[in-house]
Design a protein around this motif. Structure first.
Motif, PDB file in Angstrom:
ATOM      1  N   THR A  65       0.784  -1.182   0.024  1.00  0.00           N
ATOM      2  CA  THR A  65      -0.156   0.016  -0.001  1.00  0.00           C
ATOM      3  C   THR A  65       0.910   1.331   0.036  1.00  0.00           C
ATOM      4  N   ALA A  66       1.964   1.308   0.695  1.00  0.00           N
ATOM      5  CA  ALA A  66       2.678   2.546   0.946  1.00  0.00           C
ATOM      6  C   ALA A  66       3.532   2.705  -0.394  1.00  0.00           C
ATOM      7  N   ILE A  67       4.073   1.659  -1.092  1.00  0.00           N
ATOM      8  CA  ILE A  67       4.629   1.621  -2.562  1.00  0.00           C
ATOM      9  C   ILE A  67       3.687   2.287  -3.483  1.00  0.00           C
ATOM     10  N   PHE A  68       2.448   1.791  -3.376  1.00  0.00           N
ATOM     11  CA  PHE A  68       1.526   2.328  -4.231  1.00  0.00           C
ATOM     12  C   PHE A  68       1.199   3.810  -4.012  1.00  0.00           C
ATOM     13  N   TYR A  69       1.138   4.083  -2.836  1.00  0.00           N
ATOM     14  CA  TYR A  69       1.048   5.590  -2.629  1.00  0.00           C
ATOM     15  C   TYR A  69       2.038   6.513  -3.155  1.00  0.00           C
ATOM     16  N   LEU A  70       3.173   5.928  -3.027  1.00  0.00           N
ATOM     17  CA  LEU A  70       4.425   6.634  -3.270  1.00  0.00           C
ATOM     18  C   LEU A  70       4.534   6.835  -5.029  1.00  0.00           C
ATOM     19  N   LEU A  71       3.903   5.820  -5.535  1.00  0.00           N
ATOM     20  CA  LEU A  71       3.978   5.818  -7.019  1.00  0.00           C
ATOM     21  C   LEU A  71       3.157   6.577  -7.417  1.00  0.00           C
ATOM     22  N   GLU A  72       1.960   6.705  -6.879  1.00  0.00           N
ATOM     23  CA  GLU A  72       0.916   7.560  -7.080  1.00  0.00           C
ATOM     24  C   GLU A  72       1.196   9.012  -7.238  1.00  0.00           C
ATOM     25  N   ARG A  73       2.170   9.445  -6.370  1.00  0.00           N
ATOM     26  CA  ARG A  73       2.597  10.935  -6.151  1.00  0.00           C
ATOM     27  C   ARG A  73       3.515  11.256  -7.303  1.00  0.00           C
ATOM     28  N   ARG A  74       4.074  10.568  -8.079  1.00  0.00           N
ATOM     29  CA  ARG A  74       4.925  10.622  -9.139  1.00  0.00           C
ATOM     30  C   ARG A  74       4.163  11.273 -10.300  1.00  0.00           C
ATOM     31  N   ARG A  75       4.381  12.303 -10.755  1.00  0.00           N
ATOM     32  CA  ARG A  75       3.764  12.846 -11.823  1.00  0.00           C
ATOM     33  C   ARG A  75       3.719  12.322 -12.987  1.00  0.00           C
ATOM     34  N   THR A  76       4.738  11.761 -13.316  1.00  0.00           N
ATOM     35  CA  THR A  76       4.878  11.366 -14.557  1.00  0.00           C
ATOM     36  C   THR A  76       4.443   9.773 -14.916  1.00  0.00           C
ATOM     37  N   ILE A  77       3.820   9.256 -13.934  1.00  0.00           N
ATOM     38  CA  ILE A  77       3.168   7.666 -13.927  1.00  0.00           C
ATOM     39  C   ILE A  77       1.788   8.006 -14.140  1.00  0.00           C
ATOM     40  N   ARG A 106      -0.059 -24.085  -9.996  1.00  0.00           N
ATOM     41  CA  ARG A 106      -1.258 -23.980  -9.347  1.00  0.00           C
ATOM     42  C   ARG A 106      -2.166 -25.055  -9.663  1.00  0.00           C
ATOM     43  N   ALA A 107      -2.635 -25.808  -8.647  1.00  0.00           N
ATOM     44  CA  ALA A 107      -3.582 -27.127  -9.150  1.00  0.00           C
ATOM     45  C   ALA A 107      -2.873 -28.051 -10.042  1.00  0.00           C
ATOM     46  N   GLY A 108      -1.568 -28.082 -10.037  1.00  0.00           N
ATOM     47  CA  GLY A 108      -0.722 -28.978 -10.871  1.00  0.00           C
ATOM     48  C   GLY A 108      -0.490 -28.394 -12.397  1.00  0.00           C
ATOM     49  N   VAL A 109      -0.791 -27.064 -12.445  1.00  0.00           N
ATOM     50  CA  VAL A 109      -0.549 -26.440 -13.942  1.00  0.00           C
ATOM     51  C   VAL A 109       0.335 -25.364 -13.615  1.00  0.00           C
ATOM     52  N   PRO A 110       1.226 -24.968 -14.572  1.00  0.00           N
ATOM     53  CA  PRO A 110       1.969 -23.750 -14.732  1.00  0.00           C
ATOM     54  C   PRO A 110       1.293 -22.454 -14.128  1.00  0.00           C
ATOM     55  N   GLU A 111       1.653 -21.927 -13.279  1.00  0.00           N
ATOM     56  CA  GLU A 111       0.949 -20.527 -12.768  1.00  0.00           C
ATOM     57  C   GLU A 111       1.993 -19.532 -13.269  1.00  0.00           C
ATOM     58  N   PRO A 112       1.245 -18.353 -13.970  1.00  0.00           N
ATOM     59  CA  PRO A 112       2.160 -17.352 -14.273  1.00  0.00           C
ATOM     60  C   PRO A 112       2.939 -16.618 -13.276  1.00  0.00           C
ATOM     61  N   LEU A 113       4.163 -16.200 -13.403  1.00  0.00           N
ATOM     62  CA  LEU A 113       4.748 -15.268 -12.432  1.00  0.00           C
ATOM     63  C   LEU A 113       4.455 -14.053 -12.806  1.00  0.00           C
ATOM     64  N   THR A 114       4.293 -13.245 -11.455  1.00  0.00           N
ATOM     65  CA  THR A 114       3.875 -11.739 -11.521  1.00  0.00           C
ATOM     66  C   THR A 114       4.751 -10.699 -11.066  1.00  0.00           C
ATOM     67  N   PHE A 115       4.679  -9.787 -11.359  1.00  0.00           N
ATOM     68  CA  PHE A 115       5.085  -8.459 -10.781  1.00  0.00           C
ATOM     69  C   PHE A 115       4.350  -7.941  -9.743  1.00  0.00           C
ATOM     70  N   ASP A 116       4.931  -7.229  -8.607  1.00  0.00           N
ATOM     71  CA  ASP A 116       3.997  -6.754  -7.785  1.00  0.00           C
ATOM     72  C   ASP A 116       3.559  -5.546  -8.476  1.00  0.00           C
ATOM     73  N   PHE A 117       4.073  -4.817  -9.136  1.00  0.00           N
ATOM     74  CA  PHE A 117       3.491  -3.392  -9.824  1.00  0.00           C
ATOM     75  C   PHE A 117       4.139  -3.567 -11.320  1.00  0.00           C
ATOM     76  N   LEU A 118       3.544  -3.267 -12.148  1.00  0.00           N
ATOM     77  CA  LEU A 118       3.814  -2.814 -13.564  1.00  0.00           C
ATOM     78  C   LEU A 118       3.433  -1.287 -13.663  1.00  0.00           C
ATOM     79  N   ILE A 119       4.304  -0.511 -13.966  1.00  0.00           N
ATOM     80  CA  ILE A 119       3.946   1.074 -13.825  1.00  0.00           C
ATOM     81  C   ILE A 119       4.251   1.551 -15.491  1.00  0.00           C
ATOM     82  N   THR A 120       3.217   2.652 -15.915  1.00  0.00           N
ATOM     83  CA  THR A 120       3.626   3.209 -17.238  1.00  0.00           C
ATOM     84  C   THR A 120       4.048   4.697 -16.815  1.00  0.00           C
ATOM     85  N   ASP A 121       5.244   5.203 -17.235  1.00  0.00           N
ATOM     86  CA  ASP A 121       5.696   6.049 -17.076  1.00  0.00           C
ATOM     87  C   ASP A 121       5.850   6.980 -18.526  1.00  0.00           C
TER      88      ASP A 121
END
Length: 266
Positions: A65-77, A106-121
């Protein structure tokens, strides 16, 4: 950067998720891969309505949540997507073989890896950055390190910046302070650039480190002729956009003296 929305392009076991648009889309159309109700959480998960993009964000814990708030404050994002999946399973399975690690399942089949956040700058041109969080005090084990190597290798191939962020320095005080100043949005305050500029300039003239926040806000608001019910949210907005350089490392409350970043160099 987005994934195709046609379920037929994915393995059968992923198609129900794709039909629900999980991990698909941008902006307000995006839904994270796996919803909170499907994931184990520590009890500090939060659903937060975004300022830049009008949708609910599902955040796993206070650090996220804190990282999300910090990202929201960056005007270019312009966009923030939580738990963005790498749906290129063929490639991540190849990379898992290369790095000699078992791909998540997951349930015996490959589960996609994830990023915690993907940002558009959009600083100069549109770029993407992928972020994964970790805590330095809980060092990554060999398997976790290999999975991070897969993420980095995939990003390198796609020309996406990838960063591993140590969330350990984010204390409860940082989270509390960010929430306090972000309340201008929760209170439906309507910012005005001219008012914000005048308020921040006058506030910094009134500022003294031994004066509680309420008194500083009242003095500034009265001087500018602002309605009493808008003064605190005007301060919060000015702090949010960093016109008033509030220290995130010190507790912020109406009945406490305010600490500015100018003094603390944080």
């Amino acid at each position: 950067m987005d994934w195709p929305s046609d379920p037929a392009l994915y393995p059968p076991y992923l198609r129900s998720c794709i039909r629900k648009r999980m991990g698909i889309g941008e902006g307000a159309d995006y839904r994270p891969w796996r919803m909170l109700k499907e994931l184990p959480t520590s009890g500090t998960a939060a659903v937060v309505h975004g300022i830049r993009v009008s949708r609910n964000y599902e955040l796993l814990d206070t650090k996220s949540t804190a990282i999300f708030y910090l990202l929201e404050r960056r005007r270019t994002i312009s966009d923030i997507r939580e738990r963005w999946p790498i749906l290129d399973l063929n490639r991540t399975l190849q990379l898992a073989y290369k790095f000699d690690v078992v791909h998540p399942c997951r349930a015996g089949v490959p589960e996609p890896l994830t990023f915690d956040f993907l940002i558009t700058d959009q600083t100069a041109e549109k770029t993407y950055k992928a972020i994964n969080l970790f805590r330095a005090e809980n060092s990554l084990n060999a398997r976790e390190q290999s999975l991070m190597r897969i993420r980095k290798a995939w990003c390198d191939e796609k020309g996406v910046d990838w960063v591993l962020v140590d969330s350990s320095p984010i204390s409860r005080t940082v989270v509390h302070t960010l929430r306090f100043i972000r309340t201008w949005y929760v209170n439906c305050y309507k910012p005005n650039a001219a008012v914000s500029k005048r308020f921040s300039e006058r506030f910094l003239k009134e500022y003294a480190r031994n004066v509680v926040l309420d008194e500083l806000v009242e003095k500034t608001g009265r001087y500018l002729g602002l309605r009493p019910d808008t003064r605190l949210d005007t301060f919060r907005y000015c702090a949010w956009i960093d016109q008033i350089p509030v220290s995130l490392k010190h507790r912020l409350a109406c009945d406490l003296p305010l600490v500015l970043r100018l003094e603390t160099h944080d």
